[in-house]
Design an enzyme around this catalytic site. Sequence first.
Site, PDB file in Angstrom:
ATOM      1  CB  THR A 200      34.141  38.462  15.141  1.00 27.57           C
ATOM      2  OG1 THR A 200      33.357  37.580  14.610  1.00 27.57           O
ATOM      3  CG2 THR A 200      35.409  37.961  15.335  1.00 27.57           C
ATOM      4  NE  ARG A 228      30.821  31.288   7.109  1.00 32.24           N
ATOM      5  CZ  ARG A 228      31.071  32.288   7.795  1.00 32.24           C
ATOM      6  NH1 ARG A 228      31.526  32.389   9.344  1.00 32.24           N
ATOM      7  NH2 ARG A 228      31.124  33.447   7.424  1.00 32.24           N
ATOM      8  N   GLY A 230      34.192  30.502   8.727  1.00 29.91           N
ATOM      9  CA  GLY A 230      34.539  31.996   8.115  1.00 29.91           C
ATOM     10  C   GLY A 230      36.045  32.064   8.141  1.00 29.91           C
ATOM     11  CB  THR A 251      35.312  41.734  13.051  1.00 27.07           C
ATOM     12  OG1 THR A 251      33.854  41.772  12.941  1.00 27.07           O
ATOM     13  CG2 THR A 251      35.560  43.376  12.959  1.00 27.07           C
ATOM     14  N   GLY A 252      33.997  40.786  10.017  1.00 27.92           N
ATOM     15  CA  GLY A 252      33.060  41.270   9.059  1.00 27.92           C
ATOM     16  C   GLY A 252      32.562  39.995   8.131  1.00 27.92           C
ATOM     17  N   GLY A 254      33.024  37.007   6.346  1.00 29.12           N
ATOM     18  CA  GLY A 254      34.104  36.267   6.440  1.00 29.12           C
ATOM     19  C   GLY A 254      34.445  35.648   4.947  1.00 29.12           C
TER      20      GLY A 254
HETATM   21  N1  ASP Z   1      34.103  37.288  10.420  1.00 27.65           N
HETATM   22  C1  ASP Z   1      33.478  36.463  11.107  1.00 27.65           C
HETATM   23  C2  ASP Z   1      32.774  35.352  10.252  1.00 27.65           C
HETATM   24  O1  ASP Z   1      32.672  35.436   9.126  1.00 27.65           O
HETATM   25  C3  ASP Z   1      31.944  37.249  11.754  1.00 27.65           C
HETATM   26  C4  ASP Z   1      32.501  38.564  12.306  1.00 27.65           C
HETATM   27  O2  ASP Z   1      33.359  39.179  12.334  1.00 27.65           O
HETATM   28  O3  ASP Z   1      31.476  38.696  13.124  1.00 27.65           O
HETATM   29  O4  ASP Z   1      32.807  34.335  10.828  1.00 27.65           O
END
Ligand code: ASP
Length: 335
Positions: A200, A228, A230, A251-252, A254
Amino acid sequence: MRFIVPILCFLMAAASASAQPSDPVVLVVHGGAGTISRDRVTPERETAIRSALEEALRAGYAAIEEGNPALDGVVDAIEVLEDDPHFNAGIGGVFAADGTVRHDASIMDGATGQAGASTGTMHIRHPIQLARAVMEHSVHVMLNEEGAEEFAIQQGLEIVPNSFFHTEHRRRALEAAQERERELQGDAGYVPEEWQMIGTVGAVALDNEGHLAAGTSTGGMTNKRWGRIGDSPIIGAGTFVNDATCGVSSTGHGEYFIRLAIAHDIHARAMYGGETCTEAAEAVIHETLTEAGGTGGVIMLDRHGNVAMPFNTKGMYRGYITRSGQVTVKLYADE
Ligand code: ASP
């Protein structure tokens, strides 16, 4: 007593007030957090990612240097990363379970508190532009799927076929995720792994007028289904900014960022709790998120130009540029 409380508040605020750096950061970007370690990233990939992050920083910096609003810096930086297949945004966005790439994005203006977001779009070349159009040219904050695309067409944004975003490495990632899912068939405990949510992108900018803006753009999670969504398009989770404190892009995993309202929590701790934004960002990632079992990170830029980039994963693609044009780019935890 009448005087003690205001004096205490003043002392708390003064003690926690962030110092003004001599060369303030004007733009910070991320390209995702997750299982990023030296043994998993080839030298070619590492070079490509470092130069893409630098290119994004220079693009956003050019906008800010010309005296444009922080929003322009955020959009210009994110567009570079959306056009780069190494990141999970725009081209190179991860595949959903049905073999399509579906984007989520959001943006917020720290000066006005206005925000815009879009979810599940399949044909918008630069989802961050759509998020901005929602903020600036609609009376809404968040639009989804067909409606969002109809609005994008009305706004004259660039429309492309979904195949424009498809890449071989994301196709292989979908196959791997579906293979794993088959192996765990019947196991109600199927939980997506960290690698399913890497890449992301996000940016936070501080313009010459002292205004902040933040934005985030993603393909979400590999093998996502049931529509879904995020944290990335959710104001307060994936993106939040307020000129009084700081801007944040997340980011992470979600689901954790939504439940914990991570981006807003950083702002709130600084606004009402007397912490600096740096202290708040570190605590929210290393205590709140970690204690809840979530993984990921944030970039944070405060109104003085102080930056923080905490994460609890092996690495996070990240970097910043200062007012004088000094670029710093980092990938791994030990940098
Ligand atoms: N946070 C994003 C999600 O959950 C994914 C990511 O940060 O890579 O959609």
